[in-house]
Design a protein around this motif. Sequence first.
Motif, PDB file in Angstrom:
ATOM      1  N   THR A 112      34.453  32.269  44.563  1.00 42.93           N
ATOM      2  CA  THR A 112      35.265  31.058  44.602  1.00 42.93           C
ATOM      3  C   THR A 112      35.153  30.342  45.941  1.00 42.93           C
ATOM      4  N   VAL A 113      34.551  30.990  46.935  1.00 44.42           N
ATOM      5  CA  VAL A 113      34.369  30.339  48.224  1.00 44.42           C
ATOM      6  C   VAL A 113      33.452  29.120  48.116  1.00 44.42           C
ATOM      7  N   TYR A 114      32.623  29.070  47.059  1.00 38.83           N
ATOM      8  CA  TYR A 114      31.693  27.955  46.904  1.00 38.83           C
ATOM      9  C   TYR A 114      32.375  26.753  46.240  1.00 38.83           C
ATOM     10  N   ALA A 115      31.739  25.617  46.408  1.00 43.93           N
ATOM     11  CA  ALA A 115      32.297  24.361  45.915  1.00 43.93           C
ATOM     12  C   ALA A 115      32.232  24.273  44.394  1.00 43.93           C
ATOM     13  N   HIS A 116      33.182  23.556  43.839  1.00 44.48           N
ATOM     14  CA  HIS A 116      33.182  23.134  42.434  1.00 44.48           C
ATOM     15  C   HIS A 116      32.032  22.145  42.263  1.00 44.48           C
ATOM     16  N   ARG A 117      31.003  22.553  41.496  1.00 42.22           N
ATOM     17  CA  ARG A 117      29.857  21.650  41.335  1.00 42.22           C
ATOM     18  C   ARG A 117      29.121  21.959  40.037  1.00 42.22           C
ATOM     19  N   PHE A 118      28.369  20.949  39.570  1.00 35.40           N
ATOM     20  CA  PHE A 118      27.584  21.064  38.345  1.00 35.40           C
ATOM     21  C   PHE A 118      26.093  20.866  38.606  1.00 35.40           C
ATOM     22  N   ASP A 119      25.760  20.222  39.731  1.00 39.21           N
ATOM     23  CA  ASP A 119      24.405  19.723  39.923  1.00 39.21           C
ATOM     24  C   ASP A 119      23.393  20.793  40.292  1.00 39.21           C
ATOM     25  N   ILE A 129      29.906  25.466  50.632  1.00 40.16           N
ATOM     26  CA  ILE A 129      31.240  26.048  50.703  1.00 40.16           C
ATOM     27  C   ILE A 129      32.260  24.994  50.291  1.00 40.16           C
ATOM     28  N   GLY A 130      33.235  25.415  49.493  1.00 42.50           N
ATOM     29  CA  GLY A 130      34.193  24.473  48.931  1.00 42.50           C
ATOM     30  C   GLY A 130      35.328  24.125  49.876  1.00 42.50           C
ATOM     31  N   GLY A 131      36.283  23.376  49.326  1.00 45.92           N
ATOM     32  CA  GLY A 131      37.480  23.021  50.064  1.00 45.92           C
ATOM     33  C   GLY A 131      37.613  21.544  50.350  1.00 45.92           C
ATOM     34  N   THR A 132      36.497  20.811  50.265  1.00 44.99           N
ATOM     35  CA  THR A 132      36.562  19.381  50.569  1.00 44.99           C
ATOM     36  C   THR A 132      35.977  18.529  49.450  1.00 44.99           C
ATOM     37  N   GLU A 133      35.781  19.126  48.260  1.00 42.15           N
ATOM     38  CA  GLU A 133      35.182  18.368  47.162  1.00 42.15           C
ATOM     39  C   GLU A 133      36.120  17.236  46.719  1.00 42.15           C
ATOM     40  N   PRO A 134      35.560  16.072  46.407  1.00 45.30           N
ATOM     41  CA  PRO A 134      36.393  14.991  45.874  1.00 45.30           C
ATOM     42  C   PRO A 134      36.705  15.233  44.400  1.00 45.30           C
ATOM     43  N   GLY A 135      37.806  14.684  43.949  1.00 39.41           N
ATOM     44  CA  GLY A 135      38.107  14.675  42.528  1.00 39.41           C
ATOM     45  C   GLY A 135      38.640  15.968  41.953  1.00 39.41           C
ATOM     46  N   VAL A 136      39.083  16.906  42.798  1.00 38.00           N
ATOM     47  CA  VAL A 136      39.673  18.142  42.294  1.00 38.00           C
ATOM     48  C   VAL A 136      41.082  18.273  42.874  1.00 38.00           C
ATOM     49  N   PRO A 137      41.948  19.050  42.238  1.00 43.55           N
ATOM     50  CA  PRO A 137      43.305  19.223  42.781  1.00 43.55           C
ATOM     51  C   PRO A 137      43.264  19.730  44.226  1.00 43.55           C
ATOM     52  N   SER A 143      42.276  28.537  47.706  1.00 41.99           N
ATOM     53  CA  SER A 143      41.461  29.685  47.348  1.00 41.99           C
ATOM     54  C   SER A 143      40.264  29.824  48.280  1.00 41.99           C
ATOM     55  N   VAL A 144      39.681  28.686  48.649  1.00 40.02           N
ATOM     56  CA  VAL A 144      38.547  28.709  49.575  1.00 40.02           C
ATOM     57  C   VAL A 144      39.003  29.163  50.957  1.00 40.02           C
ATOM     58  N   ASP A 145      40.154  28.666  51.396  1.00 39.94           N
ATOM     59  CA  ASP A 145      40.684  29.068  52.701  1.00 39.94           C
ATOM     60  C   ASP A 145      40.944  30.572  52.742  1.00 39.94           C
ATOM     61  N   ILE A 146      41.467  31.105  51.645  1.00 44.95           N
ATOM     62  CA  ILE A 146      41.727  32.545  51.572  1.00 44.95           C
ATOM     63  C   ILE A 146      40.422  33.322  51.674  1.00 44.95           C
ATOM     64  N   ALA A 147      39.413  32.872  50.929  1.00 44.42           N
ATOM     65  CA  ALA A 147      38.119  33.559  50.954  1.00 44.42           C
ATOM     66  C   ALA A 147      37.500  33.521  52.347  1.00 44.42           C
ATOM     67  N   GLU A 222      19.689  49.283  54.452  1.00 47.40           N
ATOM     68  CA  GLU A 222      20.110  49.108  55.837  1.00 47.40           C
ATOM     69  C   GLU A 222      19.791  47.718  56.384  1.00 47.40           C
ATOM     70  N   ASP A 223      18.943  46.958  55.690  1.00 46.57           N
ATOM     71  CA  ASP A 223      18.526  45.654  56.195  1.00 46.57           C
ATOM     72  C   ASP A 223      19.383  44.502  55.688  1.00 46.57           C
ATOM     73  N   LEU A 224      20.407  44.789  54.896  1.00 49.91           N
ATOM     74  CA  LEU A 224      21.232  43.724  54.332  1.00 49.91           C
ATOM     75  C   LEU A 224      22.625  43.740  54.951  1.00 49.91           C
ATOM     76  N   ALA A 225      23.036  42.610  55.509  1.00 48.92           N
ATOM     77  CA  ALA A 225      24.368  42.456  56.077  1.00 48.92           C
ATOM     78  C   ALA A 225      24.804  41.016  55.872  1.00 48.92           C
ATOM     79  N   GLY A 226      26.119  40.784  56.020  1.00 46.60           N
ATOM     80  CA  GLY A 226      26.648  39.437  55.831  1.00 46.60           C
ATOM     81  C   GLY A 226      26.969  39.155  54.374  1.00 46.60           C
ATOM     82  N   PRO A 227      27.153  37.889  54.013  1.00 47.95           N
ATOM     83  CA  PRO A 227      27.545  37.552  52.634  1.00 47.95           C
ATOM     84  C   PRO A 227      26.431  37.819  51.629  1.00 47.95           C
ATOM     85  N   VAL A 228      26.805  38.414  50.501  1.00 51.66           N
ATOM     86  CA  VAL A 228      25.877  38.656  49.395  1.00 51.66           C
ATOM     87  C   VAL A 228      26.601  38.290  48.098  1.00 51.66           C
ATOM     88  N   ASN A 229      25.973  37.437  47.288  1.00 45.21           N
ATOM     89  CA  ASN A 229      26.553  37.053  46.007  1.00 45.21           C
ATOM     90  C   ASN A 229      26.335  38.158  44.976  1.00 45.21           C
TER      91      ASN A 229
END
Length: 315
Positions: A112-119, A129-137, A143-147, A222-229
């Motif tokens: 949910t940290v990612y933006a609401h998008r279709f494209d 990263i979401g939180g500033t998309e136009p046209g959404v509540p 939720s993005v701030d929490i993530a 051992e070579d993977l760190a940081g965010p992983v989807n």
Amino acid sequence: MRFVLPGGTGQVGTVLKRALAAAGHEVVVLTRRPARPGELAWDGRTLGPWAEAVDGSDVVVNLAGRSVSCRYTPVNLKAMMDSRVESARVVGEAIATAARPPRVWLQMSTATVYAHRFDAPNDEATGVIGGTEPGVPGYWSCSVDIAKAWEREQERADTPHTRKVALRSAMVMSPDPGGVLDVLLWLARLGLGGPVAGGAQYVSWIHDRDFVRAVEFLAGREDLAGPVNLAAPAPLPQRDFMRALRKAWGMPVGLPATAWMAEIGAFVLRSDTELLLKSRRVVPGRLQEAGFSFDHPHWPEAAADLVRRVRDRRS
């Protein structure tokens, strides 16, 4: 290996503990209300005797956090934020003070940290990263701030001998009672599992067994760190997602719902429409680049497998 699962009594924790124990690993669950062998008490905020379980462990998978299946009131949003940030902070403290710190700390996060998008799909390298998309509540940004705060707390932890991975997980689909699939199947069986607000919004998901395999994969790389989807590579529009689930169950009818009807349904279920209406188009870029292969990459096949297991459990 020895796994420690803070907050491991929820749906995802139950899936993970069951699979890891079946594979022969030692699993310790940290919970506020220990009731079974292998469970230790913690409050998710302060260090205590439970930290001894972290010292000498191989992998910590922190799953703690208030469920997002609730009304997004100010009180609930604060509880969601505090439970995630405080638990990540104290897990980091336990690792930092351990004489024998774990090799890896896998910290639950959310797609949910990612933006609401279709494209276009969101991967770790090019995703928005979401939180500033136009046209959404406006409150969707909470939720993005929490993530972001959740992940930031892990990043800040001073754990130089422990590799850190943030698991940006999509919805974990399992046949267990009370999980997200249970709710979706209930709607489908009632003939209510049709398109919501047109159904164009994307659904990202991961089969429970692929989730477990991904956790084991990340624990060993051992070579993977940081965010992983942690998401199957083929997200799909909600209307197609529910159509495949209805077909797997054998329900030919799925009544559509408008956005305002979804609001009523979410109120009855004591949930929030963001879970239904936000377009989560997330793909597992880093996992696939690292060579991870999904056993269940496509939803129609995954839905058929999960429905079969639901029926087997009930029989």
